[in-house]
Design a protein around this motif. Structure first.
Motif, PDB file in Angstrom:
ATOM      1  N   LEU A 107       0.814  -1.211   0.000  1.00 24.08           N
ATOM      2  CA  LEU A 107       0.000   0.000   0.000  1.00 24.08           C
ATOM      3  C   LEU A 107       0.850   1.265   0.000  1.00 24.08           C
ATOM      4  O   LEU A 107       0.533   2.238  -0.690  1.00 24.08           O
ATOM      5  N   THR A 108       1.935   1.244   0.783  1.00 21.45           N
ATOM      6  CA  THR A 108       2.752   2.455   0.940  1.00 21.45           C
ATOM      7  C   THR A 108       3.886   2.555  -0.070  1.00 21.45           C
ATOM      8  O   THR A 108       4.494   3.615  -0.222  1.00 21.45           O
ATOM      9  N   ARG A 109       4.203   1.436  -0.756  1.00 21.25           N
ATOM     10  CA  ARG A 109       5.322   1.368  -1.702  1.00 21.25           C
ATOM     11  C   ARG A 109       6.669   1.638  -1.027  1.00 21.25           C
ATOM     12  O   ARG A 109       7.646   1.967  -1.681  1.00 21.25           O
ATOM     13  N   SER A 110       6.713   1.530   0.255  1.00 21.66           N
ATOM     14  CA  SER A 110       7.959   1.755   0.998  1.00 21.66           C
ATOM     15  C   SER A 110       7.965   0.851   2.224  1.00 21.66           C
ATOM     16  O   SER A 110       6.932   0.667   2.881  1.00 21.66           O
ATOM     17  N   GLY A 111       9.143   0.314   2.535  1.00 21.12           N
ATOM     18  CA  GLY A 111       9.241  -0.563   3.683  1.00 21.12           C
ATOM     19  C   GLY A 111       9.567   0.155   4.980  1.00 21.12           C
ATOM     20  O   GLY A 111       9.521  -0.442   6.056  1.00 21.12           O
ATOM     21  N   VAL A 112       9.879   1.435   4.891  1.00 24.25           N
ATOM     22  CA  VAL A 112      10.334   2.167   6.074  1.00 24.25           C
ATOM     23  C   VAL A 112       9.225   2.270   7.117  1.00 24.25           C
ATOM     24  O   VAL A 112       9.413   1.930   8.290  1.00 24.25           O
ATOM     25  N   LEU A 113       8.047   2.736   6.697  1.00 23.08           N
ATOM     26  CA  LEU A 113       6.949   2.946   7.642  1.00 23.08           C
ATOM     27  C   LEU A 113       6.475   1.642   8.276  1.00 23.08           C
ATOM     28  O   LEU A 113       6.435   1.536   9.511  1.00 23.08           O
ATOM     29  N   PRO A 114       6.106   0.623   7.479  1.00 24.06           N
ATOM     30  CA  PRO A 114       5.617  -0.603   8.113  1.00 24.06           C
ATOM     31  C   PRO A 114       6.658  -1.290   8.980  1.00 24.06           C
ATOM     32  O   PRO A 114       6.341  -1.793  10.059  1.00 24.06           O
ATOM     33  N   LEU A 115       7.916  -1.297   8.513  1.00 20.54           N
ATOM     34  CA  LEU A 115       8.952  -1.976   9.283  1.00 20.54           C
ATOM     35  C   LEU A 115       9.185  -1.263  10.608  1.00 20.54           C
ATOM     36  O   LEU A 115       9.301  -1.903  11.662  1.00 20.54           O
ATOM     37  N   THR A 116       9.230   0.058  10.581  1.00 21.05           N
ATOM     38  CA  THR A 116       9.454   0.822  11.808  1.00 21.05           C
ATOM     39  C   THR A 116       8.310   0.629  12.795  1.00 21.05           C
ATOM     40  O   THR A 116       8.522   0.298  13.972  1.00 21.05           O
ATOM     41  N   VAL A 117       7.083   0.818  12.313  1.00 19.50           N
ATOM     42  CA  VAL A 117       5.914   0.720  13.202  1.00 19.50           C
ATOM     43  C   VAL A 117       5.764  -0.683  13.771  1.00 19.50           C
ATOM     44  O   VAL A 117       5.565  -0.863  14.987  1.00 19.50           O
ATOM     45  N   LEU A 118       5.865  -1.693  12.919  1.00 19.40           N
ATOM     46  CA  LEU A 118       5.630  -3.066  13.376  1.00 19.40           C
ATOM     47  C   LEU A 118       6.737  -3.562  14.299  1.00 19.40           C
ATOM     48  O   LEU A 118       6.466  -4.267  15.282  1.00 19.40           O
ATOM     49  N   ILE A 119       7.982  -3.200  14.018  1.00 19.19           N
ATOM     50  CA  ILE A 119       9.080  -3.644  14.878  1.00 19.19           C
ATOM     51  C   ILE A 119       9.017  -2.941  16.236  1.00 19.19           C
ATOM     52  O   ILE A 119       9.203  -3.576  17.285  1.00 19.19           O
ATOM     53  N   VAL A 120       8.740  -1.649  16.222  1.00 19.63           N
ATOM     54  CA  VAL A 120       8.616  -0.922  17.496  1.00 19.63           C
ATOM     55  C   VAL A 120       7.477  -1.507  18.326  1.00 19.63           C
ATOM     56  O   VAL A 120       7.606  -1.726  19.530  1.00 19.63           O
ATOM     57  N   ASN A 121       6.355  -1.798  17.670  1.00 23.19           N
ATOM     58  CA  ASN A 121       5.205  -2.345  18.381  1.00 23.19           C
ATOM     59  C   ASN A 121       5.485  -3.749  18.914  1.00 23.19           C
ATOM     60  O   ASN A 121       4.922  -4.159  19.938  1.00 23.19           O
ATOM     61  N   SER A 122       6.377  -4.484  18.240  1.00 18.87           N
ATOM     62  CA  SER A 122       6.660  -5.863  18.648  1.00 18.87           C
ATOM     63  C   SER A 122       7.769  -5.961  19.690  1.00 18.87           C
ATOM     64  O   SER A 122       7.842  -6.958  20.421  1.00 18.87           O
ATOM     65  N   THR A 123       8.640  -4.948  19.760  1.00 20.01           N
ATOM     66  CA  THR A 123       9.809  -5.072  20.627  1.00 20.01           C
ATOM     67  C   THR A 123       9.932  -3.979  21.683  1.00 20.01           C
ATOM     68  O   THR A 123      10.174  -4.266  22.851  1.00 20.01           O
ATOM     69  N   VAL A 124       9.783  -2.731  21.284  1.00 19.73           N
ATOM     70  CA  VAL A 124      10.037  -1.617  22.202  1.00 19.73           C
ATOM     71  C   VAL A 124       8.853  -1.377  23.127  1.00 19.73           C
ATOM     72  O   VAL A 124       8.956  -1.463  24.352  1.00 19.73           O
ATOM     73  N   VAL A 125       7.721  -1.059  22.537  1.00 21.35           N
ATOM     74  CA  VAL A 125       6.511  -0.833  23.330  1.00 21.35           C
ATOM     75  C   VAL A 125       5.311  -1.298  22.522  1.00 21.35           C
ATOM     76  O   VAL A 125       5.153  -0.925  21.357  1.00 21.35           O
ATOM     77  N   SER A 126       4.495  -2.146  23.126  1.00 18.69           N
ATOM     78  CA  SER A 126       3.323  -2.669  22.433  1.00 18.69           C
ATOM     79  C   SER A 126       2.156  -1.692  22.595  1.00 18.69           C
ATOM     80  O   SER A 126       1.535  -1.618  23.660  1.00 18.69           O
TER      81      SER A 126
END
Length: 223
Positions: free
Chosen positions: A141-160
């Protein structure tokens, strides 16, 4: 689909993702070896391994939009839906194989691999595959991996963020990450207990809707 598997295999980031998936959970088990064991020991650590599938899903879609690869792919396979089906199938196969290995190795390292862990291993495989498809759909949808990767990794590791939302409403337990994890671990303080099958259906529904929207957009917009 064979071509898409070869494309994935040619990306260094894919091998980094596979290494993360297979090595990170056992390392976490060893680091927590002195901690008190729980019914989820050996499986809770597998939630950390989901970083690999998130990277795989993002790279599978995002690599098409670097260097004009999408134009070459569409010249080779003019049918967009056929191309998307092949890419999706290659991603699912890659993540499923990785997840199956990781879901056996990590509990074995923790010493909890018994005859009754089969359904939980299946839950891990489904969870990893759906997480990868979640990242894949957002990247399409976004044509970029930066946004989904950042949001999903932060949500999975740093703070849910999903877990924090359960403090406001029990409906947050139906968000894809919290629901999906209940396929193989016992929920703690999330407000709603789902059976593994229900949890899989809830997460699967989120992913199906996302992929449906992503497929429509991919089919309609310019390359």
């Amino acid at each position: 689909m064979r071509a898409e598997l070869l494309k994935l295999a040619g990306l260094p980031s894919v091998w980094v993702a596979v290494a993360l998936s297979l090595l990170l959970p056992p390392v976490v088990v060893l680091l927590n070896a002195r901690a008190a064991s729980s019914p989820d020991t050996g499986f809770l650590e597998l939630t950390a391994g989901v970083l690999g599938p998130l990277v795989l899903g993002t790279v599978a879609a995002g690599s098409e939009y670097r260097g004009g690869q999408i134009a070459t792919s569409l010249v080779c396979v003019p049918s967009r839906m056929r191309l998307l089906a092949a890419k999706t199938g290659a991603l699912v196969l890659s993540v499923a194989v990785t997840a199956a290995v990781g879901a056996v190795v990590t509990p074995a390292v923790a010493g909890v691999l018994t005859g009754g862990t089969g359904p939980r291993i299946a839950g891990v495989v489904v969870y990893w595959v759906l997480d990868a498809l979640l990242a894949y759909g957002i990247t399409l949808l976004t044509r970029s991996g930066v946004l989904p990767l950042t949001v999903l990794i932060v949500n999975s590791t740093v703070v849910s963020v999903s877990f924090l939302l359960t403090r406001l409403t029990p409906l947050a337990a139906y968000l894809p990450d919290l629901a999906g994890a209940q396929m193989f671990i016992e929920p703690h303080d999330v407000g709603t207990d789902l059976t593994p099958v229900t949890a899989g259906l809830v997460m699967g529904a989120w992913v199906a809707v996302l992929l449906g929207v992503a497929a429509y957009v991919f089919h309609r917009r310019d390359a």
